[in-house]
Design a protein around this motif. Structure first.
Motif, PDB file in Angstrom:
ATOM      1  N   MET A   1      -2.389  23.994  82.813  1.00  0.00           N
ATOM      2  CA  MET A   1      -1.325  23.577  81.943  1.00  0.00           C
ATOM      3  C   MET A   1      -0.475  22.414  82.757  1.00  0.00           C
ATOM      4  SD  MET A   1       0.488  27.241  82.251  1.00  0.00           S
ATOM      5  CE  MET A   1      -1.094  27.890  81.864  1.00  0.00           C
ATOM      6  N   THR A   2       0.373  21.806  82.007  1.00  0.00           N
ATOM      7  CA  THR A   2       0.959  20.583  82.576  1.00  0.00           C
ATOM      8  C   THR A   2       2.342  21.135  82.910  1.00  0.00           C
ATOM      9  OG1 THR A   2      -0.106  19.108  81.141  1.00  0.00           O
ATOM     10  CG2 THR A   2       1.868  18.369  82.351  1.00  0.00           C
ATOM     11  N   LYS A   3       2.541  21.556  84.316  1.00  0.00           N
ATOM     12  CA  LYS A   3       3.702  21.925  84.693  1.00  0.00           C
ATOM     13  C   LYS A   3       4.280  21.135  85.670  1.00  0.00           C
ATOM     14  CE  LYS A   3       2.216  26.088  85.150  1.00  0.00           C
ATOM     15  NZ  LYS A   3       0.613  26.121  84.384  1.00  0.00           N
ATOM     16  N   ILE A   4       5.321  21.465  86.428  1.00  0.00           N
ATOM     17  CA  ILE A   4       6.173  20.626  87.542  1.00  0.00           C
ATOM     18  C   ILE A   4       5.255  20.516  88.551  1.00  0.00           C
ATOM     19  CG2 ILE A   4       8.226  21.316  86.474  1.00  0.00           C
ATOM     20  CD1 ILE A   4       8.853  22.963  88.773  1.00  0.00           C
ATOM     21  N   ILE A   5       4.171  21.271  88.853  1.00  0.00           N
ATOM     22  CA  ILE A   5       3.434  20.723  90.034  1.00  0.00           C
ATOM     23  C   ILE A   5       2.839  19.470  90.143  1.00  0.00           C
ATOM     24  CG2 ILE A   5       1.128  21.751  89.221  1.00  0.00           C
ATOM     25  CD1 ILE A   5       0.715  23.040  92.045  1.00  0.00           C
ATOM     26  N   ARG A   6       2.886  18.877  88.906  1.00  0.00           N
ATOM     27  CA  ARG A   6       2.463  17.420  88.964  1.00  0.00           C
ATOM     28  C   ARG A   6       3.232  16.539  89.750  1.00  0.00           C
ATOM     29  NH1 ARG A   6       2.506  14.614  83.455  1.00  0.00           N
ATOM     30  NH2 ARG A   6       1.827  16.689  82.766  1.00  0.00           N
ATOM     31  N   MET A   7       4.377  16.934  90.089  1.00  0.00           N
ATOM     32  CA  MET A   7       5.468  15.992  90.815  1.00  0.00           C
ATOM     33  C   MET A   7       5.154  15.998  92.233  1.00  0.00           C
ATOM     34  SD  MET A   7       6.760  15.355  87.983  1.00  0.00           S
ATOM     35  CE  MET A   7       7.691  13.941  88.790  1.00  0.00           C
ATOM     36  N   ALA A  13       7.437   9.576  91.641  1.00  0.00           N
ATOM     37  CA  ALA A  13       7.570   9.894  90.479  1.00  0.00           C
ATOM     38  C   ALA A  13       8.866  11.074  90.185  1.00  0.00           C
ATOM     39  CB  ALA A  13       6.617   9.588  89.301  1.00  0.00           C
ATOM     40  N   ALA A  14       9.300  11.524  91.517  1.00  0.00           N
ATOM     41  CA  ALA A  14       9.912  12.794  91.198  1.00  0.00           C
ATOM     42  C   ALA A  14      10.728  13.083  90.363  1.00  0.00           C
ATOM     43  CB  ALA A  14      10.217  13.182  92.384  1.00  0.00           C
ATOM     44  N   GLY A  15      11.707  11.893  89.857  1.00  0.00           N
ATOM     45  CA  GLY A  15      12.868  12.277  88.728  1.00  0.00           C
ATOM     46  C   GLY A  15      12.121  12.471  87.354  1.00  0.00           C
ATOM     47  N   LEU A  16      11.082  12.284  87.076  1.00  0.00           N
ATOM     48  CA  LEU A  16      10.545  12.308  85.815  1.00  0.00           C
ATOM     49  C   LEU A  16      10.635  13.695  84.926  1.00  0.00           C
ATOM     50  CD1 LEU A  16       7.656   9.905  85.771  1.00  0.00           C
ATOM     51  CD2 LEU A  16       9.838   9.462  84.852  1.00  0.00           C
ATOM     52  N   CYS A 198      21.066  14.405  91.991  1.00  0.00           N
ATOM     53  CA  CYS A 198      19.965  15.223  92.513  1.00  0.00           C
ATOM     54  C   CYS A 198      19.869  15.363  93.966  1.00  0.00           C
ATOM     55  CB  CYS A 198      19.001  15.147  92.015  1.00  0.00           C
ATOM     56  SG  CYS A 198      17.523  16.446  92.010  1.00  0.00           S
ATOM     57  N   LYS A 199      20.776  15.811  94.895  1.00  0.00           N
ATOM     58  CA  LYS A 199      20.781  16.134  96.052  1.00  0.00           C
ATOM     59  C   LYS A 199      19.784  16.822  96.540  1.00  0.00           C
ATOM     60  CE  LYS A 199      24.556  13.695  97.436  1.00  0.00           C
ATOM     61  NZ  LYS A 199      24.268  12.567  98.268  1.00  0.00           N
ATOM     62  N   ALA A 200      19.434  17.808  95.495  1.00  0.00           N
ATOM     63  CA  ALA A 200      18.045  18.783  96.127  1.00  0.00           C
ATOM     64  C   ALA A 200      16.737  17.996  95.923  1.00  0.00           C
ATOM     65  CB  ALA A 200      18.143  20.139  94.725  1.00  0.00           C
ATOM     66  N   CYS A 201      16.735  16.867  95.126  1.00  0.00           N
ATOM     67  CA  CYS A 201      15.614  16.093  95.221  1.00  0.00           C
ATOM     68  C   CYS A 201      15.413  15.574  96.662  1.00  0.00           C
ATOM     69  CB  CYS A 201      15.464  14.926  94.110  1.00  0.00           C
ATOM     70  SG  CYS A 201      15.704  15.628  92.513  1.00  0.00           S
ATOM     71  N   GLU A 202      16.283  15.219  97.344  1.00  0.00           N
ATOM     72  CA  GLU A 202      16.058  14.428  98.512  1.00  0.00           C
ATOM     73  C   GLU A 202      15.530  15.726  99.529  1.00  0.00           C
ATOM     74  OE1 GLU A 202      20.072  12.953  99.291  1.00  0.00           O
ATOM     75  OE2 GLU A 202      20.211  11.964  97.556  1.00  0.00           O
ATOM     76  N   GLN A 203      15.581  16.961  99.561  1.00  0.00           N
ATOM     77  CA  GLN A 203      15.332  17.793 100.462  1.00  0.00           C
ATOM     78  C   GLN A 203      14.178  18.592  99.941  1.00  0.00           C
ATOM     79  OE1 GLN A 203      18.974  20.321 101.378  1.00  0.00           O
ATOM     80  NE2 GLN A 203      20.131  18.790 100.340  1.00  0.00           N
ATOM     81  N   VAL A 204      13.750  18.808  98.587  1.00  0.00           N
ATOM     82  CA  VAL A 204      12.744  19.979  98.560  1.00  0.00           C
ATOM     83  C   VAL A 204      11.393  19.041  97.942  1.00  0.00           C
ATOM     84  CG1 VAL A 204      14.112  21.620  97.337  1.00  0.00           C
ATOM     85  CG2 VAL A 204      12.956  19.856  95.864  1.00  0.00           C
ATOM     86  N   PHE A 205      11.363  17.769  97.771  1.00  0.00           N
ATOM     87  CA  PHE A 205      10.147  17.103  97.741  1.00  0.00           C
ATOM     88  C   PHE A 205       9.543  16.753  98.910  1.00  0.00           C
ATOM     89  CE2 PHE A 205      12.080  15.669  93.284  1.00  0.00           C
ATOM     90  CZ  PHE A 205      11.191  16.424  92.527  1.00  0.00           C
ATOM     91  N   PRO A 206      10.297  16.013 100.118  1.00  0.00           N
ATOM     92  CA  PRO A 206       9.559  15.611 101.008  1.00  0.00           C
ATOM     93  C   PRO A 206       8.933  16.989 101.699  1.00  0.00           C
ATOM     94  CG  PRO A 206      11.846  14.704 100.936  1.00  0.00           C
ATOM     95  CD  PRO A 206      11.734  15.812  99.821  1.00  0.00           C
ATOM     96  N   ASP A 207       9.479  18.075 101.878  1.00  0.00           N
ATOM     97  CA  ASP A 207       8.871  19.240 102.314  1.00  0.00           C
ATOM     98  C   ASP A 207       8.031  20.432 101.610  1.00  0.00           C
ATOM     99  OD1 ASP A 207      11.020  20.475 101.469  1.00  0.00           O
ATOM    100  OD2 ASP A 207      11.862  21.259 103.311  1.00  0.00           O
ATOM    101  N   ARG A 208       8.145  19.748 100.193  1.00  0.00           N
ATOM    102  CA  ARG A 208       7.470  20.678  99.028  1.00  0.00           C
ATOM    103  C   ARG A 208       8.270  22.288  99.055  1.00  0.00           C
ATOM    104  NH1 ARG A 208       1.169  18.800  98.363  1.00  0.00           N
ATOM    105  NH2 ARG A 208       1.666  16.536  98.436  1.00  0.00           N
ATOM    106  N   SER A 209       9.401  22.260  99.267  1.00  0.00           N
ATOM    107  CA  SER A 209       9.863  23.699  99.194  1.00  0.00           C
ATOM    108  C   SER A 209      10.820  24.095  97.874  1.00  0.00           C
ATOM    109  CB  SER A 209      10.989  23.635 100.397  1.00  0.00           C
ATOM    110  OG  SER A 209      12.129  22.645 100.193  1.00  0.00           O
ATOM    111  N   LEU A 210      10.038  23.680  97.109  1.00  0.00           N
ATOM    112  CA  LEU A 210      10.536  24.060  95.554  1.00  0.00           C
ATOM    113  C   LEU A 210      11.019  25.268  95.369  1.00  0.00           C
ATOM    114  CD1 LEU A 210       8.566  21.355  93.708  1.00  0.00           C
ATOM    115  CD2 LEU A 210      10.798  21.387  93.402  1.00  0.00           C
TER     116      LEU A 210
END
Length: 398
Positions: A1-7, A13-16, A198-210
């Motif tokens: 299923m299409t969920k946020i793991i695609r990011m 494209a992390a903001g999409l 989205c300050k959180a985006c700057e932190q959780v995308f680089p280290d995949r700590s969603l």
């Protein structure tokens, strides 16, 4: 299923389309809706409108600003954690004035990340979307108290993305609290005119700590419930809430956060995950026998390079009533307002072939029936198995 793991497969494209203990003493302030001025539809442009609620009650809306002085923000540790809450409630018909959808500044931040709608609608058009809630409406009294449903949006999305669902649940006899978690959307205007990105985006995308997002949101929900149902409630209409019957639903990581909130707080009696990856696993001990609905998009729309087993991993740990449903033709955004608005703007959403109208009908019907069954004790036969009325809905597991 299409969920946020695609990011995680496309961080650029992390903001999409990304889309969690009791808090001690708090400081909270109520605030009027922060609108930044009423938006006007540009001359010659179509007025976008959300679908009408299906229930019998008129819908009122308040805005509440809450500050947890006992907890620092996980993304900006120099600041206290803040929430902005849209509180929807059954209201006296004809009272109050139309509630705005969002502000121009928020719409502009949103469209910067969502070009598919931005090609056909301006920020002014999005801000001027016609809602069906009314600010300042008198609460409907005399009918008893109403169950509370908390709504948490997808990562980078504002609380306004779930407005159609919030209005519909309210019309069916719920109080709904839709949350903006500070620093987790493309841009939300907090009191004082502060547009928090989205300050959180700057932190959780680089280290995949969603997983940090759903864990923080679980604590947000506990804080919210303390402030809405405690001895000194922060909301002027808190007497409307039946604190014995509380549920939570969310889209994308907001849906994963519903499970995290249930694991952390026994007051959350039922949960719905709309197409959200469980980045934080469910506890091995389960959810205390409480019901949970997995409502997902079409597995056929998942990019082939994406492997997400989090729902299958979580399924055995769901130890109460449970269903795993998917919706044929519905992509990840289908559970939000965006496909409805995109269709109205003449730009069908490229990630969800199912029409916006049909997507919202299914989302509202199955989510509403789930809470009717588990918070109100009402029959909900469409949750018992496939029905010819909803051929798109596939019962994967039950």
């Amino acid at each position: 299923m299409t969920k946020i793991i695609r990011m995680l497969a496309a961080t650029a494209a992390a903001g999409l389309l990304l889309a969690g203990g009791q808090a001690p003493a708090t400081a909270a302030t109520t605030a009027p809706a922060v609108t930044g001025g009423r938006a006007e539809t540009p001359a010659g442009a179509a007025r976008l409108e959300l679908p009408r609620p299906t229930g019998a009650f008129a819908v009122g809306r308040d805005t509440l600003h809450l500050v947890d002085t006992a907890r620092k923000d996980p993304w900006v540790p120099t600041a206290d954690r803040e929430l902005l809450v849209s509180l929807y409630y059954p209201a006296v018909r004809g009272t109050g004035h139309p509630a705005p959808y969002t502000t121009v500044a928020e719409a502009r931040a949103l469209l910067a990340d969502r070009g598919e709608l931005g090609r056909y609608a301006t920020a002014e058009q999005v801000a001027a979307v016609r809602t069906h809630a009314r600010e300042g409406a008198l609460p409907r009294l005399g009918g008893g108290r109403y169950p509370l449903v908390v709504l948490s949006p997808g990562f980078t999305l504002p609380r306004s993305s779930l407005t159609a669902l919030a209005e519909d649940l309210t019309s069916r006899g719920y109080v709904v609290a839709a949350l903006d978690h500070a620093y987790e959307s493309d841009g939300t205007v907090f009191p004082g005119g502060r547009l928090l990105g989205c300050k959180a985006c700057e932190q959780v995308f680089p280290d995949r700590s969603l997983h940090r997002v759903s864990e923080a949101r679980a604590r947000d929900v506990t804080f919210l419930l303390d402030r809405l149902t405690g001895d000194r409630p922060a909301w002027r209409h808190s007497r409307l809430i039946d604190a014995r019957h509380i549920g939570m639903a969310g889209h994308s990581i907001g849906g994963a956060s519903a499970a995290a909130a249930m694991a952390a707080d026994p007051r959350v009696a039922a949960g719905v995950n709309m197409d959200g990856t469980f980045f934080a696993p469910l506890p091995e001990t389960g959810l205390g026998g409480r019901p949970f609905l997995l409502l997902g998009g079409d597995p056929a729309l998942t990019p082939p390079e994406i492997e997400d087993t989090s729902w299958a991993d979580a399924w055995p740990r769901m130890d109460g009533w449970k269903r795993w449903l998917t919706v044929t033709g519905m992509g990840h955004p289908g559970f939000t307002d965006w496909p409805v608005l995109a269709d109205a703007a003449g730009a069908p959403h490229p990630e969800t072939p199912l029409s916006g109208d049909r997507s919202q009908r299914i989302t509202r019907a199955y989510t509403g029936d789930f809470f009717d069954r588990h918070l109100k004790g009402l029959p909900a036969p469409r949750l018992d198995g496939p029905t010819a009325a909803d051929p798109e809905v596939v019962f994967q597991r039950s």
